[in-house]
Design a protein around this motif. Structure first.
Motif, PDB file in Angstrom:
ATOM      1  N   LYS A 154       0.985  -1.213   0.018  1.00  0.00           N
ATOM      2  CA  LYS A 154      -0.031   0.038  -0.151  1.00  0.00           C
ATOM      3  C   LYS A 154       0.855   1.134  -0.091  1.00  0.00           C
ATOM      4  CE  LYS A 154      -3.529   2.629   2.798  1.00  0.00           C
ATOM      5  NZ  LYS A 154      -2.554   3.221   3.927  1.00  0.00           N
ATOM      6  N   LEU A 165      -6.299   5.543 -11.830  1.00  0.00           N
ATOM      7  CA  LEU A 165      -5.862   4.152 -11.137  1.00  0.00           C
ATOM      8  C   LEU A 165      -6.247   3.225 -11.963  1.00  0.00           C
ATOM      9  CD1 LEU A 165      -5.929   4.940  -7.178  1.00  0.00           C
ATOM     10  CD2 LEU A 165      -3.873   4.607  -8.425  1.00  0.00           C
ATOM     11  N   ASP A 176      -1.103  -2.713  -4.660  1.00  0.00           N
ATOM     12  CA  ASP A 176      -2.292  -3.360  -4.532  1.00  0.00           C
ATOM     13  C   ASP A 176      -3.188  -2.361  -3.905  1.00  0.00           C
ATOM     14  OD1 ASP A 176      -1.589  -6.449  -4.689  1.00  0.00           O
ATOM     15  OD2 ASP A 176      -0.094  -5.627  -3.574  1.00  0.00           O
ATOM     16  N   TYR A 177      -2.703  -1.230  -3.131  1.00  0.00           N
ATOM     17  CA  TYR A 177      -3.539  -0.371  -2.414  1.00  0.00           C
ATOM     18  C   TYR A 177      -3.099   1.020  -2.630  1.00  0.00           C
ATOM     19  CZ  TYR A 177      -5.112  -4.641   0.202  1.00  0.00           C
ATOM     20  OH  TYR A 177      -5.592  -5.655   0.649  1.00  0.00           O
ATOM     21  N   LEU A 221       2.008   4.334  -9.346  1.00  0.00           N
ATOM     22  CA  LEU A 221       1.401   3.183  -8.970  1.00  0.00           C
ATOM     23  C   LEU A 221       0.990   1.982  -9.764  1.00  0.00           C
ATOM     24  CD1 LEU A 221       1.451   5.087  -6.457  1.00  0.00           C
ATOM     25  CD2 LEU A 221      -0.901   4.088  -5.722  1.00  0.00           C
ATOM     26  N   ASN A 222       0.381   2.486 -10.969  1.00  0.00           N
ATOM     27  CA  ASN A 222      -0.124   1.820 -11.949  1.00  0.00           C
ATOM     28  C   ASN A 222       1.104   0.921 -12.539  1.00  0.00           C
ATOM     29  OD1 ASN A 222      -2.666   2.781 -11.701  1.00  0.00           O
ATOM     30  ND2 ASN A 222      -2.575   4.277 -13.508  1.00  0.00           N
ATOM     31  N   ILE A 247      -6.304  -1.842  -8.189  1.00  0.00           N
ATOM     32  CA  ILE A 247      -5.551  -1.144  -7.228  1.00  0.00           C
ATOM     33  C   ILE A 247      -6.991  -0.686  -6.341  1.00  0.00           C
ATOM     34  CG2 ILE A 247      -4.296   0.587  -6.234  1.00  0.00           C
ATOM     35  CD1 ILE A 247      -2.641   0.674  -8.939  1.00  0.00           C
TER      36      ILE A 247
END
Length: 211
Positions: free
Chosen positions: A4, A49, A23-24, A17-18, A53
């Motif tokens: 996360k 996102l 995961d979070y 994040l992508n 996610i």
């Protein structure tokens, strides 16, 4: 091991994040925090996102109105720091993560008693425990040499989310000591202008090397 990244404040960070397939993604709704966002800001970022996610709303001592507002905004999880009132749990329609500050024995005992006092239907809504440092968002670890809390009933089959001062330098030690289900990082992957892509990727490499 799930990852996360908390305190997302910019659409560019969603792209980090992508690309890293975390995961979070955590969004902070607490005005004193430098990572605080509004619901419209969070919605704008969440549109960027990847669907896989999970979106986590991070709250401090929320009331029922805030719980309901964030549920309607499309979050997957609520992460609660500070006080968690029974009426807030009753209003929750999505799963909860409950944060405990391991460095404060009195608060830890109070939160353990609170969880035990909840009716079973409400206890089941709390699916994870976030073990954090002495102060939310302080970027400091708790005393990792004291693991007596691992035997306390508040875990009781729930997911363990390790937070508080994690970084590329110490995350493998934290994983080795506690075998968490999720590692949760914020300040440890930040630069001068929010999340730093190189620091974020270095942290993630350390986590995945340990798996």
């Amino acid at each position: 091991m799930k990852i996360k990244i908390c305190g997302i404040t910019r659409p560019a960070e969603a792209q980090y994040l992508n690309a890293a397939a975390v995961d979070y993604a955590g969004f902070v709704f607490h005005p004193p925090s430098k990572r605080n966002v509004t619901i419209p800001q969070a919605k704008d970022i969440m549109e960027s996102l990847n669907p896989g996610i999970k979106r986590v709303a991070v709250l401090v001592s929320p009331d029922t109105a805030q719980i309901e507002e964030l549920q309607e905004a499309g979050f997957d999880l609520l992460q609660i720091h500070g006080d968690l009132r029974m009426e807030a749990v009753e209003h929750a329609k999505i799963p909860l993560w409950y944060a405990v500050n391991i460095a404060d024995p009195a608060t830890l005992a109070e939160k353990t008693e609170f969880l035990a006092s909840l009716p079973s239907a409400l206890r089941e809504k709390i699916i994870g425990i976030v073990v954090d440092g002495a102060e939310y968002g302080g970027g400091k670890t708790f005393d990792w040499t004291d693991s007596r809390w691992r035997d306390m009933e508040f875990l009781n089959g729930r997911s363990l989310i390790l937070a508080g001062g994690l970084s590329e330098a110490n995350v493998q030690t934290g994983i080795r000591l506690f075998s968490p289900d999720v590692v949760d990082v914020s300040s440890g992957v930040e630069g001068e202008n929010g999340k730093d892509e190189k620091k974020l990727n270095a942290f993630i490499r350390k986590v995945r090397e340990h798996e």
